[in-house]
Design a protein around this motif. Structure first.
Motif, PDB file in Angstrom:
ATOM      1  N   UNK A  87       0.143  97.290   2.495  1.00  0.00           N
ATOM      2  CA  UNK A  87      -0.412  98.142   3.548  1.00  0.00           C
ATOM      3  C   UNK A  87      -1.608  97.502   4.254  1.00  0.00           C
ATOM      4  N   UNK A  88      -1.986  96.293   3.797  1.00  0.00           N
ATOM      5  CA  UNK A  88      -3.082  95.567   4.451  1.00  0.00           C
ATOM      6  C   UNK A  88      -2.621  94.204   4.960  1.00  0.00           C
ATOM      7  N   UNK A  89      -1.314  94.027   5.111  1.00  0.00           N
ATOM      8  CA  UNK A  89      -0.754  92.757   5.587  1.00  0.00           C
ATOM      9  C   UNK A  89       0.078  93.038   6.826  1.00  0.00           C
ATOM     10  N   UNK A  90      -0.085  92.199   7.817  1.00  0.00           N
ATOM     11  CA  UNK A  90       0.745  92.344   9.003  1.00  0.00           C
ATOM     12  C   UNK A  90       1.454  91.029   9.317  1.00  0.00           C
ATOM     13  N   UNK A  91       2.619  91.187   9.918  1.00  0.00           N
ATOM     14  CA  UNK A  91       3.399  90.055  10.401  1.00  0.00           C
ATOM     15  C   UNK A  91       2.970  89.774  11.836  1.00  0.00           C
ATOM     16  N   UNK A  92       2.657  88.534  12.116  1.00  0.00           N
ATOM     17  CA  UNK A  92       2.328  88.150  13.495  1.00  0.00           C
ATOM     18  C   UNK A  92       3.368  87.157  13.971  1.00  0.00           C
ATOM     19  N   UNK A  93       3.980  87.461  15.098  1.00  0.00           N
ATOM     20  CA  UNK A  93       4.970  86.573  15.697  1.00  0.00           C
ATOM     21  C   UNK A  93       4.229  85.509  16.490  1.00  0.00           C
ATOM     22  N   UNK A  94       4.463  84.252  16.165  1.00  0.00           N
ATOM     23  CA  UNK A  94       3.753  83.136  16.800  1.00  0.00           C
ATOM     24  C   UNK A  94       4.538  82.509  17.944  1.00  0.00           C
ATOM     25  N   UNK A  95       5.758  82.917  18.061  1.00  0.00           N
ATOM     26  CA  UNK A  95       6.571  82.337  19.136  1.00  0.00           C
ATOM     27  C   UNK A  95       7.477  83.421  19.706  1.00  0.00           C
ATOM     28  N   UNK A  96       7.463  83.554  21.036  1.00  0.00           N
ATOM     29  CA  UNK A  96       8.332  84.497  21.716  1.00  0.00           C
ATOM     30  C   UNK A  96       9.222  83.731  22.683  1.00  0.00           C
ATOM     31  N   UNK A  97      10.544  83.870  22.562  1.00  0.00           N
ATOM     32  CA  UNK A  97      11.418  83.237  23.566  1.00  0.00           C
ATOM     33  C   UNK A  97      11.070  83.755  24.960  1.00  0.00           C
ATOM     34  N   UNK A  98      11.221  82.916  25.941  1.00  0.00           N
ATOM     35  CA  UNK A  98      10.823  83.261  27.311  1.00  0.00           C
ATOM     36  C   UNK A  98      11.906  84.101  27.962  1.00  0.00           C
TER      37      UNK A  98
ATOM     38  N   UNK B 122       3.198  93.602  13.413  1.00  0.00           N
ATOM     39  CA  UNK B 122       3.633  94.820  12.739  1.00  0.00           C
ATOM     40  C   UNK B 122       3.237  94.689  11.264  1.00  0.00           C
ATOM     41  N   UNK B 123       2.768  95.773  10.693  1.00  0.00           N
ATOM     42  CA  UNK B 123       2.384  95.711   9.286  1.00  0.00           C
ATOM     43  C   UNK B 123       3.638  95.595   8.418  1.00  0.00           C
ATOM     44  N   UNK B 124       3.474  95.012   7.257  1.00  0.00           N
ATOM     45  CA  UNK B 124       4.616  94.847   6.333  1.00  0.00           C
ATOM     46  C   UNK B 124       5.196  96.206   5.962  1.00  0.00           C
ATOM     47  N   UNK B 125       4.322  97.180   5.753  1.00  0.00           N
ATOM     48  CA  UNK B 125       4.790  98.514   5.377  1.00  0.00           C
ATOM     49  C   UNK B 125       5.599  99.140   6.500  1.00  0.00           C
ATOM     50  N   UNK B 126       5.089  99.019   7.745  1.00  0.00           N
ATOM     51  CA  UNK B 126       5.818  99.559   8.890  1.00  0.00           C
ATOM     52  C   UNK B 126       7.152  98.839   9.077  1.00  0.00           C
ATOM     53  N   UNK B 127       7.126  97.537   8.889  1.00  0.00           N
ATOM     54  CA  UNK B 127       8.351  96.751   9.041  1.00  0.00           C
ATOM     55  C   UNK B 127       9.430  97.226   8.058  1.00  0.00           C
ATOM     56  N   UNK B 128       9.038  97.410   6.810  1.00  0.00           N
ATOM     57  CA  UNK B 128      10.011  97.867   5.815  1.00  0.00           C
ATOM     58  C   UNK B 128      10.499  99.277   6.143  1.00  0.00           C
ATOM     59  N   UNK B 129       9.604 100.145   6.615  1.00  0.00           N
ATOM     60  CA  UNK B 129      10.013 101.509   6.987  1.00  0.00           C
ATOM     61  C   UNK B 129      10.988 101.505   8.154  1.00  0.00           C
ATOM     62  N   UNK B 130      10.737 100.648   9.134  1.00  0.00           N
ATOM     63  CA  UNK B 130      11.653 100.574  10.281  1.00  0.00           C
ATOM     64  C   UNK B 130      13.026 100.093   9.841  1.00  0.00           C
ATOM     65  N   UNK B 131      13.041  99.114   8.956  1.00  0.00           N
ATOM     66  CA  UNK B 131      14.312  98.605   8.433  1.00  0.00           C
ATOM     67  C   UNK B 131      15.051  99.702   7.667  1.00  0.00           C
TER      68      UNK B 131
END
Length: 747
Positions: A417-428, A519-528
């Motif tokens: 609940x204190x870790x977030x995923x950060x996307x470092x690359x976005x396709x154009x 997105x936080x890890x917790x939110x990511x798992x909930x969305x999945x």
């Protein structure tokens, strides 16, 4: 449970229930008739039995029986004493005559030679107060006559009400008259005494008995047959005498503990006396007629005794037949296993590796972590752990620079609940069609936060627009321009490696939910867990990737490359289950018959099945349909697994570059042995400051690996919901569809 654990579990099960449990059940067994627990019992351990035949007017066919019974009483607690003992007197109807009893007296025989004569009680004791009351109290007996009925408190037994026994051996003498013990037929008379049977004989240490026939009622030699029944010997010895008891012909027997051995099918001590020829009614002159008094019975009775005497021999023959059958079946099973393997080897092509490798120190190829784990476990280790594979894919995305994990609150610990995923690359995403302008292109580049690529767009060096195919993209819409072969640079300016099939699938899933790039890890798992259809599509893509990669890259001969192995392992499981059933239930059933354990027939067959199962499982490891390329790559990757799983990496003196350490950790995570590489890192202590991945201690923790397992559970739950919805045609919404629910009727 994988196959290795399955087999080990059932082998332990066989040993415990096939060998240990029968011993324990014999050692610790107790009878509910004589005991209320392992440490609380009253058992009959000694018997002195005396039966006197009576054939007098008005009292014919009866036997007066006097018994001295020794009980071993053992109360579990001194505050919970024994207040009653009993002797069963089972009633029955034989050929229309009722066999019942009249109790004459009950005495307690003391060690000092004195005796206590018990008085007959007017009632069956029921309440605790009855045993100690001044009106009833101890030193009474009560004969509870039949027919047996617990609801009516009729128990077919004589009860002795004692004065609270804790732990002692006490002896009682009882005398009772057995009615209609001797029956007469047209050509024979029969005296049949079932002295003791079933649970009451289990703990006997001694049993002596005398059957007294008055001289005037005793048939002449050649006109009678006496026989005993019971014990493991099938019958027990007796002697005859006209002098032991003057005026009587006495049949005597004396059995000790060695004689008093029983199995479930011979737990009885019985005696019969047949008189025939001119003495056929000598001891039943005054016995009442039964249903068959006018019928001949001698031949039937003699045949029954003869058949009984032949039972041990017949049982031995049957045991030998069962043993022979088990040996034949064992040979058949062994033969089938060998022939089956030969046929499979002949029908299919199984390649040998070009070279045998024990340890492989380099990464054989840039292989997808999920596929690499599936390759490694294809033969040796059973089944891939999807949770570990998901952790490895995420770690690979971190290593390649597509994402990173960071704390939301720097002062707090690394928790989901204190870790977030950060996307470092976005396709154009580039606008296409005639309306698209240069400003649109530049704005699109800024919106995707890929500053190093903006200059590339301006210089027309990396910018590519993809014209829409017919029927796909309308003017003014947008499409992605990045392909697998295109150069990619993340927001830190790092040039990115291409993604494998499953890495791309996982990366797309993260981007789907990280709308603003995080997105936080917790939110990511909930969305999945709650986006059922998307997750099912994701999971299906991951699961199908092994076959897709294996076929398209030439690793597998066919899509069902593990089919033969699965069939073999299923056959091995069937053999194990059959072995379990034979060595437990099968042996349990026959052990209660004269077949006993049939010279170990079921153990022989069961052990054969287990050996066959082990052979089949060993052969199954070879039944993976690799191509030559697949076999060679499998050998390398399994050698890498061996290298990472050994202590060699910890002891290596050669310098391992950081990029290789990173890949070691990724693939070790996929293989479920990340702790080995982590330990090697701690021992070798390379300078990891230049590696963002290795510098982050969170990737070394069980929490990181646990997230992969938690993610797997969420994904499978969502997938199962999606599939059940589509298979049932239901809705994700509550309620009952259109209109309200509830009962009702109408006109």
């Amino acid at each position: 449970m994988n196959t290795d654990r399955f087999v080990k579990f059932w082998i332990c099960f066989v040993i415990f229930f096939g060998f240990v449990m029968p011993f324990l059940s014999t050692f610790f067994s107790y009878s509910s008739e004589e005991s209320t627990g392992f440490n609380d019992y009253a058992r009959i351990v000694g018997l002195d039995y005396k039966a006197e035949l009576v054939d007098e007017p008005g009292n014919g066919g009866n036997v007066v029986i006097t018994e001295q019974i020794t009980y071993d009483v053992h109360a579990a607690s001194s505050s919970n004493l024994f207040w009653e003992l009993w002797r069963d007197l089972p009633e029955d109807y034989v050929d229309g005559l009722k066999v019942d009893y009249t109790v004459n007296y009950v005495k307690q025989l003391n060690d000092d030679g004195t005796e206590i004569v018990y008085q007959e009680s007017p009632k069956l004791y029921w309440d605790d107060s009855d045993y100690t009351s001044s009106l009833y109290g101890p030193y009474h007996w009560y004969h509870s006559e039949g027919p047996y009925s617990e609801s009516a408190a009729q128990y077919e037994a004589v009860f002795f009400y004692v004065d609270g026994i804790y732990r002692d051996q006490v002896t009682f003498e009882i005398q009772y008259e057995m009615h209609n013990a001797a029956l007469k037929y047209s050509d024979v008379s029969e005296l049949y005494l079932t002295m003791y049977s079933e649970d009451s004989v289990k703990y006997l240490e001694s049993f002596s008995g005398q059957i007294l026939i008055p001289n005037e009622d005793m048939p002449k030699s050649g006109n009678y047959l006496a026989h005993t029944f019971g014990t493991n010997a099938n019958s027990f010895p007796y002697t005859e005498s006209d002098t032991v008891n003057p005026g009587y012909h006495t049949f005597s027997f004396q059995l000790d503990q060695d004689d008093l051995k029983f199995k479930s099918y011979n737990e009885y001590l019985e005696f019969t006396l047949l008189s025939f020829n001119e003495d056929r009614h000598i001891f039943t002159d005054y016995a009442p007629d039964n249903y068959y008094s006018d019928d001949v019975y001698l031949e039937e009775a003699m045949d029954a005794i003869r058949e009984y005497d032949e039972l041990p021999l017949k049982a031995k023959e049957q045991k030998l037949q069962l043993l022979a059958g088990a040996i034949v079946l064992s040979v058949i099973f062994f033969g089938y296993v060998i022939i089956r393997n030969q046929r499979i080897q002949k029908k299919h092509q199984f390649y040998q590796p070009s070279q045998n490798i024990l340890y492989y120190r380099d990464i054989p190829s840039d292989l997808d972590p999920y596929f690499a784990a599936s390759l490694v476990f294809a033969k040796k280790k059973g089944k891939i752990d999807e949770g570990d594979a998901y952790s490895a894919i995420m770690l690979s995305l971190v290593r390649k620079g597509y994402i990173e994990l960071e704390k939301i609150s720097p002062e707090k610990d690394w928790k989901n609940n204190n870790i977030q995923l950060r996307v470092l690359y976005q396709p154009i995403i580039i606008p296409t069609g005639p309306a698209a302008t240069l400003n649109d292109l530049i704005n699109a580049s800024y919106q995707n936060s890929v500053k190093p690529e903006i200059d590339a767009f301006v210089n027309n060096s990396l910018l590519h627009t993809i014209s829409p195919s017919a029927g796909e993209t309308q003017p003014g819409t947008t499409t992605e321009t990045v392909t697998a072969d295109e150069e990619r640079i993340n927001i830190h300016g790092k040039k990115l490696e291409p993604l494998s099939m499953n890495e791309q699938t996982y990366y797309n899933l993260i981007r789907k939910y990280a709308k603003d790039g995080t997105i936080s890890m917790k939110q990511f798992e909930n969305r999945v867990a709650n986006d059922y259809d998307s997750t099912d599509t994701f999971l299906t893509s991951i699961q199908n990737s092994v076959v897709n990669i294996g076929i398209s890259n030439g690793y597998f001969q066919k899509a069902d490359y593990l089919g033969l192995k699965k069939e073999a392992n299923s056959l091995a499981k069937i053999y194990i289950i059959l072995a379990i059933l034979l060595m437990t239930i099968g042996n349990l059933i026959i052990s209660m018959t004269r077949l006993d354990l049939a010279f170990g027939a079921f153990f022989i067959l069961g052990i054969t099945l287990i050996i066959c199962a082990l052979i089949v499982r060993h052969d199954a490891k070879k039944y993976v349909l690799f191509t030559q390329l697949g076999e060679d790559e499998y050998t390398k990757w399994y050698a890498l697994y061996n290298f990472l799983n050994s202590n060699t990496l910890m002891k290596e003196k050669t310098v391992v570059e950081l990029p290789l350490w990173e890949e070691y950790l990724v693939y070790a995570t996929a293989f479920g042995i990340s702790e080995k590489v982590i330990k090697a890192l701690e021992i070798q202590r390379p300078d990891i400051s230049a590696s963002p991945m290795l510098s982050n201690r969170y990737y070394y923790t069980r929490s990181f690996v646990h997230f992969g397992h938690s993610f797997r559970s969420s994904a499978h739950h969502a997938s199962s919901v999606s599939r059940s919805y589509h298979s049932s045609g239901g809705s994700f919404y509550g309620g009952g569809g259109r209109g309200g629910g509830g009962g009702g009727g109408g006109h």
